[in-house]
Design a protein around this motif. Sequence first.
Motif, PDB file in Angstrom:
ATOM      1  N   THR A 118      39.984  41.625  31.285  1.00 36.26           N
ATOM      2  CA  THR A 118      38.634  42.142  31.049  1.00 36.26           C
ATOM      3  C   THR A 118      38.452  43.406  31.884  1.00 36.26           C
ATOM      4  N   PRO A 119      37.485  44.257  31.522  1.00 39.33           N
ATOM      5  CA  PRO A 119      37.250  45.460  32.348  1.00 39.33           C
ATOM      6  C   PRO A 119      36.971  45.129  33.811  1.00 39.33           C
ATOM      7  N   GLU A 120      36.275  44.019  34.078  1.00 36.99           N
ATOM      8  CA  GLU A 120      35.986  43.647  35.467  1.00 36.99           C
ATOM      9  C   GLU A 120      37.267  43.264  36.208  1.00 36.99           C
ATOM     10  N   TRP A 121      38.130  42.486  35.521  1.00 34.52           N
ATOM     11  CA  TRP A 121      39.408  42.128  36.152  1.00 34.52           C
ATOM     12  C   TRP A 121      40.242  43.373  36.432  1.00 34.52           C
ATOM     13  N   ASN A 122      40.253  44.300  35.487  1.00 33.37           N
ATOM     14  CA  ASN A 122      41.002  45.540  35.665  1.00 33.37           C
ATOM     15  C   ASN A 122      40.496  46.300  36.895  1.00 33.37           C
ATOM     16  N   ALA A 123      39.158  46.376  37.041  1.00 37.55           N
ATOM     17  CA  ALA A 123      38.570  47.076  38.185  1.00 37.55           C
ATOM     18  C   ALA A 123      38.950  46.389  39.499  1.00 37.55           C
ATOM     19  N   ASN A 124      38.904  45.048  39.515  1.00 38.41           N
ATOM     20  CA  ASN A 124      39.276  44.308  40.718  1.00 38.41           C
ATOM     21  C   ASN A 124      40.738  44.540  41.086  1.00 38.41           C
ATOM     22  N   ASP A 176      36.874  52.212  44.937  1.00 40.16           N
ATOM     23  CA  ASP A 176      35.493  51.937  44.515  1.00 40.16           C
ATOM     24  C   ASP A 176      34.877  50.895  45.445  1.00 40.16           C
ATOM     25  N   THR A 228      44.307  45.801  29.463  1.00 36.74           N
ATOM     26  CA  THR A 228      42.866  45.793  29.160  1.00 36.74           C
ATOM     27  C   THR A 228      42.622  46.213  27.713  1.00 36.74           C
ATOM     28  N   ILE A 287      32.753  48.010  43.727  1.00 34.99           N
ATOM     29  CA  ILE A 287      33.516  46.878  43.195  1.00 34.99           C
ATOM     30  C   ILE A 287      33.991  45.975  44.330  1.00 34.99           C
ATOM     31  N   ALA A 305      31.043  43.930  45.474  1.00 39.53           N
ATOM     32  CA  ALA A 305      30.590  42.925  44.500  1.00 39.53           C
ATOM     33  C   ALA A 305      31.591  41.782  44.361  1.00 39.53           C
ATOM     34  N   ASN A 306      32.860  42.052  44.607  1.00 38.73           N
ATOM     35  CA  ASN A 306      33.901  41.027  44.419  1.00 38.73           C
ATOM     36  C   ASN A 306      34.713  40.825  45.699  1.00 38.73           C
TER      37      ASN A 306
END
Length: 586
Positions: free
Chosen positions: A364-370, A296, A358, A299, A302-303
């Motif tokens: 968190t969903p954001e941490w999972n995505a990262n 992704d 998660t 993501i 953004a991070n």
Amino acid sequence: MASPTDAAHAAHAAFDPLPIVILLAAAIIAVPLFRRIGLGSVLGYLAAGLAIGPFGLGFFNDAQSIIHVAELGVVLFLFVIGLEMQPSRLWAMRGEIFGLGALQVGLAIAVLIWVGVAQGFPIEASFIAGTGFVLTSTAIVMQVLAERGELSHPRGRKMVAVLLFEDLAIVPLLALVAFLAPGGAEVTLADRLWSVLIGLGAILALVVAGRWLLDPMFRLLARFGAREVMTAAALFVALGSAVLMASGGLSMAMGAFLAGVLLSESSFRHQLEADIEPFRGLLLGLFFLGVGMALDLTIIAANWSVILISVPAYMILKMLVIYAVAQLFKADHAESLDRALLMAQGGEFAFVLYASATSFGILTPEWNANLTAIIILSMVLTPLILIVKGRFEREGSLSTEDLEGVEARAGSILLIGFGRMGQVISQPLLRRGYKLTIIEKNADQIRRARDYGFHVYFGDGSRPDILHAAGVHEARLVIAAGDDAAETTRIVTHLKHEHPLVPVLARAIDRPHAVELMRAGADFQLRETLDSGYAIAGAALSALGEAPGEIENLLLETRRADLERLEQEFLDADLQIDKYLIGNSK
């Protein structure tokens, strides 16, 4: 009311083959291209997935659904590996699995936790993040080992042992996720013991089925079933065992591996492997395609700061731990470094662990995505790291300076190329006491040869400076046995021009190549399949009852006829073919 014809059209329109066509097209374009330029099939699949995914041409938007289906490729891969692992052999690896594997996983978890802590994340989330990265990608490591032919080699066996321990470790790690979750401490000891008993029951059921049911089933199907039924049965065993393990809370891959081990001594082992192989290869390729699609870029953009720090931090720390553990277990520097670089990435089981964490509220969903992006980037970087390592070895392993002093040790024979043909050629010469100077340009081949006691120098035999440094001007004989036809022709041409008095014997790949070598001035050439073909023909004639003398005369006549045709192709009536005739009796 719809007519039967309308219903048939609707049913036909419901199936869209276009996605399958796109996936297959991406694979057959990217993989041969990447292998041709030396980047490997894994990176080809990853690049193809990125190209057709949501951040490429946009043919697919749900990469995770493809990955979930394609994980069956990992399952089937481990089933095939299990077929190669007899129980006695697996028992002999117990020290490596629970010694080497446990130490590497335990130390890596302890070290990688602090990456998250240093960035200010809670200790529970940091533990899950680091633990997930410790779980190496079975798909990548197994694919690379298979391409190298090192699955049965001692260095490959140690990596397989660590991967097996990691597969076992996923079970307690998932249980630990539930314990670390808010309210997880309320889970009773009885609940935990019950989950352990369910897992042990699943293993016991699989062992019982494998020991007393599977072989009789395949014998029955071999008598009364069609070929496609045998294929269906092979898939049933591999996937059924995976489902059984999953129902007991264990890894599907571990279930398939155990099923393979239980069938490893079956008389149907080779049939099973042949039936599974096409599905395994396609699904494993599909898995890598899915991983490429799942990268992704939004993501990552953004991070980018977190990911830019985390990917090298996790990979470098994991490499250091793996290297240190390998050294502790008496591996040499080359093997330790190779293992550290190959196993430096996170793996597919991390996706399962992060998704579970998660759902329990640890991530968190954001941490999972990262974290998912970090894992995928590490998987993408691993083939690139291995390529850079290979290039560095090829450029740095041997130069003219490395060969200084070789003249003093130079053998009477210079052998260029130490692949399958070169190894066979070397045996009678060494047994007779001749000293060989061996040159090979494949770094992995050199490493394997040294494991068996051969001292092989790295170098491109078509380079005049390498040949000079290897002592070609003092050699009694040169044998060009490489598997690159054009390169062998260049070597012969150079040697006959610069060192015309040194006899040059060459391996020919096929008939046209034999003609090229004759034109280049080779003193002797032989097609690699010629003598083996004649040997099989002789054995066939003997089995048919022909007398030994008749067989010898017939083969000699056939060889003469072949060489006469070769002479005509050479278009030189003055060429004496007798020197190319083995066993010529006038």
